[in-house]
Design an enzyme around this catalytic site. Structure first.
Site, mmCIF file in Angstrom:
data_model
loop_
_atom_site.group_PDB
_atom_site.id
_atom_site.type_symbol
_atom_site.label_atom_id
_atom_site.label_comp_id
_atom_site.label_asym_id
_atom_site.label_seq_id
_atom_site.Cartn_x
_atom_site.Cartn_y
_atom_site.Cartn_z
ATOM 1 N N ASP A 1 3.699 3.151 6.653
ATOM 2 C CA ASP A 1 2.559 2.390 8.069
ATOM 3 C C ASP A 1 3.908 2.180 9.028
ATOM 4 O O ASP A 1 5.201 1.823 9.027
ATOM 5 C CB ASP A 1 1.683 1.711 7.796
ATOM 6 C CG ASP A 1 2.302 0.550 7.215
ATOM 7 O OD1 ASP A 1 3.114 0.168 6.389
ATOM 8 O OD2 ASP A 1 1.733 -0.649 8.124
ATOM 9 N N GLU B 1 7.527 3.032 -5.958
ATOM 10 C CA GLU B 1 7.205 2.048 -4.434
ATOM 11 C C GLU B 1 7.782 2.890 -3.554
ATOM 12 O O GLU B 1 8.644 4.639 -3.858
ATOM 13 C CB GLU B 1 8.886 1.088 -4.799
ATOM 14 C CG GLU B 1 9.424 0.578 -3.477
ATOM 15 C CD GLU B 1 7.871 0.036 -2.781
ATOM 16 O OE1 GLU B 1 7.106 0.054 -2.959
ATOM 17 O OE2 GLU B 1 8.684 -1.536 -2.431
ATOM 18 N N ASP B 2 7.512 3.160 -2.620
ATOM 19 C CA ASP B 2 8.074 4.113 -1.534
ATOM 20 C C ASP B 2 9.487 4.314 -0.547
ATOM 21 O O ASP B 2 9.760 5.543 -1.084
ATOM 22 C CB ASP B 2 6.294 4.163 0.396
ATOM 23 C CG ASP B 2 6.680 2.260 0.207
ATOM 24 O OD1 ASP B 2 7.618 1.657 -0.282
ATOM 25 O OD2 ASP B 2 5.959 2.044 1.310
ATOM 26 N N LYS C 1 16.860 3.762 1.899
ATOM 27 C CA LYS C 1 17.627 3.814 2.901
ATOM 28 C C LYS C 1 19.284 2.822 2.236
ATOM 29 O O LYS C 1 19.013 1.466 2.432
ATOM 30 C CB LYS C 1 16.903 3.009 3.887
ATOM 31 C CG LYS C 1 16.985 3.579 5.155
ATOM 32 C CD LYS C 1 16.166 2.330 5.887
ATOM 33 C CE LYS C 1 14.716 1.955 6.575
ATOM 34 N NZ LYS C 1 14.040 2.113 7.226
ATOM 35 N N LYS D 1 0.902 -0.955 -0.061
ATOM 36 C CA LYS D 1 0.293 -0.007 0.284
ATOM 37 C C LYS D 1 0.818 1.313 -0.325
ATOM 38 O O LYS D 1 0.515 1.743 -0.280
ATOM 39 C CB LYS D 1 -1.567 -0.161 1.495
ATOM 40 C CG LYS D 1 -2.014 -1.137 1.443
ATOM 41 C CD LYS D 1 -2.484 -1.209 2.990
ATOM 42 C CE LYS D 1 -3.220 -1.783 3.199
ATOM 43 N NZ LYS D 1 -3.683 -2.401 4.704
ATOM 44 N N GLY D 2 2.510 1.030 0.494
ATOM 45 C CA GLY D 2 3.207 2.251 0.890
ATOM 46 C C GLY D 2 3.662 3.299 -0.384
ATOM 47 O O GLY D 2 3.488 4.484 -0.146
ATOM 48 N N ASP E 1 14.584 -0.478 1.443
ATOM 49 C CA ASP E 1 15.080 -0.810 2.270
ATOM 50 C C ASP E 1 16.549 -2.169 1.828
ATOM 51 O O ASP E 1 17.977 -2.014 1.611
ATOM 52 C CB ASP E 1 14.858 -1.092 3.089
ATOM 53 C CG ASP E 1 15.018 -1.803 4.623
ATOM 54 O OD1 ASP E 1 16.243 -1.168 4.570
ATOM 55 O OD2 ASP E 1 14.769 -2.373 5.000
ATOM 56 N N PHE F 1 13.782 3.967 11.058
ATOM 57 C CA PHE F 1 12.272 3.769 10.631
ATOM 58 C C PHE F 1 11.746 5.039 10.730
ATOM 59 O O PHE F 1 11.413 5.779 11.632
ATOM 60 C CB PHE F 1 11.675 2.926 11.772
ATOM 61 C CG PHE F 1 11.028 1.559 10.954
ATOM 62 C CD1 PHE F 1 10.733 1.315 10.510
ATOM 63 C CD2 PHE F 1 8.954 2.661 10.917
ATOM 64 C CE1 PHE F 1 9.550 0.228 9.805
ATOM 65 C CE2 PHE F 1 7.955 1.451 10.609
ATOM 66 C CZ PHE F 1 8.503 0.054 10.231
ATOM 67 N N VAL F 2 10.951 5.226 9.398
ATOM 68 C CA VAL F 2 9.828 6.598 9.118
ATOM 69 C C VAL F 2 9.010 5.704 8.438
ATOM 70 O O VAL F 2 8.734 4.404 8.379
ATOM 71 C CB VAL F 2 10.756 7.022 7.757
ATOM 72 C CG1 VAL F 2 11.808 7.482 8.711
ATOM 73 C CG2 VAL F 2 11.270 6.261 6.463
HETATM 74 P P1 IMP Z 1 13.074 -4.299 0.681
HETATM 75 O O1 IMP Z 1 12.444 -5.436 0.745
HETATM 76 O O2 IMP Z 1 13.684 -4.253 2.351
HETATM 77 O O3 IMP Z 1 13.458 -3.138 0.166
HETATM 78 O O4 IMP Z 1 11.385 -3.448 1.272
HETATM 79 C C1 IMP Z 1 10.506 -2.936 1.580
HETATM 80 C C2 IMP Z 1 9.842 -2.025 2.166
HETATM 81 O O5 IMP Z 1 9.467 -2.624 3.322
HETATM 82 C C3 IMP Z 1 9.158 -1.236 1.863
HETATM 83 O O6 IMP Z 1 8.084 -1.037 1.157
HETATM 84 C C4 IMP Z 1 7.956 -0.956 3.036
HETATM 85 O O7 IMP Z 1 6.675 -1.471 2.942
HETATM 86 C C5 IMP Z 1 8.802 -1.669 4.221
HETATM 87 N N1 IMP Z 1 9.843 -0.740 4.344
HETATM 88 C C6 IMP Z 1 11.406 -0.650 4.764
HETATM 89 N N2 IMP Z 1 11.775 0.220 5.754
HETATM 90 C C7 IMP Z 1 10.874 1.197 6.087
HETATM 91 C C8 IMP Z 1 10.348 2.425 6.977
HETATM 92 O O8 IMP Z 1 11.483 2.623 7.630
HETATM 93 N N3 IMP Z 1 9.353 2.344 7.177
HETATM 94 C C9 IMP Z 1 8.051 2.363 6.999
HETATM 95 N N4 IMP Z 1 8.105 0.635 6.213
HETATM 96 C C10 IMP Z 1 9.367 0.193 5.690
#
Ligand code: IMP
Length: 194
Positions: free
Chosen positions: A161, A101-102, A133, A45-46, A105, A154-155
């Site tokens: 969310d 994408e939001d 990040k 949803k982000g 990470d 963590f944001v």
């Molecule tokens: P990745 O596969 O680790 O890059 O995960 C990315 C997903 O993790 C994002 O689409 C978010 O849903 C979630 N996520 C990672 N860091 C944060 C944060 O700081 N706040 C909220 N959601 C996060």
């Protein structure tokens, strides 16, 4: 209590700064994709708020789609396995895809998703991410259109969310005390990604 002035939140990126950056990204995308009718795919949803503002900053014809994916917590972290909860409604063969994408990470979710979309015969697959990040990256993911690099905190807000809360903030904030944020909220062990 107003969520907007919640003392557990510390503003990291203001609504004005987001607006200005989204406008720049929209202009760049309008230029790069002229004549190509891109399909923007928002990751639920982000990314819904970023997609909504970004598409209004793009002046060329485009389409939008949404996809929802789930993670498996620690398991997903090691395997990179991601399950598609809601798939696209259309075929994307020959299309120019821009995934929206939001936040990137570890990069595990995105690297799976980008490969999945390429395997469906898209002409090009690129990525627009509001936040990077970068310190936590495990899998290299090229971000073609980036809003902001952020530190390893963590944001929440602007679609992001914590336990389904804070998505309505018009700015990006650091959650100072996650335990406090959790109080009184129904928590689920495993929930859909982002
Ligand atoms: P990745 O596969 O680790 O890059 O995960 C990315 C997903 O993790 C994002 O689409 C978010 O849903 C979630 N996520 C990672 N860091 C944060 C944060 O700081 N706040 C909220 N959601 C996060």
């Amino acid at each position: 209590m107003s969520e907007i002035t919640n003392p557990n939140l510390e503003t990291l990126i203001s609504a004005d700064a987001i607006r200005a950056r989204v406008k720049e990204l929209g202009a760049q995308i309008s230029h790069d994709y002229a004549g190509r009718n891109p399909l923007l795919i928002g990751v639920l949803k982000g990314a819904f708020m970023f997609l909504s503002d970004l598409m209004r900053a793009i002046e060329i014809p485009l389409g939008i789609e949404f996809i929802a994916i789930s993670s498996y917590g620690a398991e997903m972290r090691t395997s990179g396995e991601v399950r598609i909860l809601k798939d696209l409604d259309v075929a994307i063969e020959g299309r120019h895809i821009l995934v929206v994408e939001d936040i990137v990470d570890t990069g595990l979710t995105l690297s799976y998703l980008l490969a999945n979309l390429k395997s469906r015969g898209a002409e090009t697959v690129k990525l627009a991410a509001l936040l990077d990040k970068y310190e936590r990256r495990e899998k290299d993911v090229p971000i073609d259109y980036l809003g902001f690099q952020i530190p390893d905190k963590f944001v929440v807000g602007y679609g992001l969310d914590f336990a389904e809360r804070y998505r309505n903030l018009p700015y990006i904030a650091v959650l100072k005390n996650p335990e406090e944020a959790q109080l009184g909220l129904p928590m689920k062990a495993a929930s859909p990604q982002g």
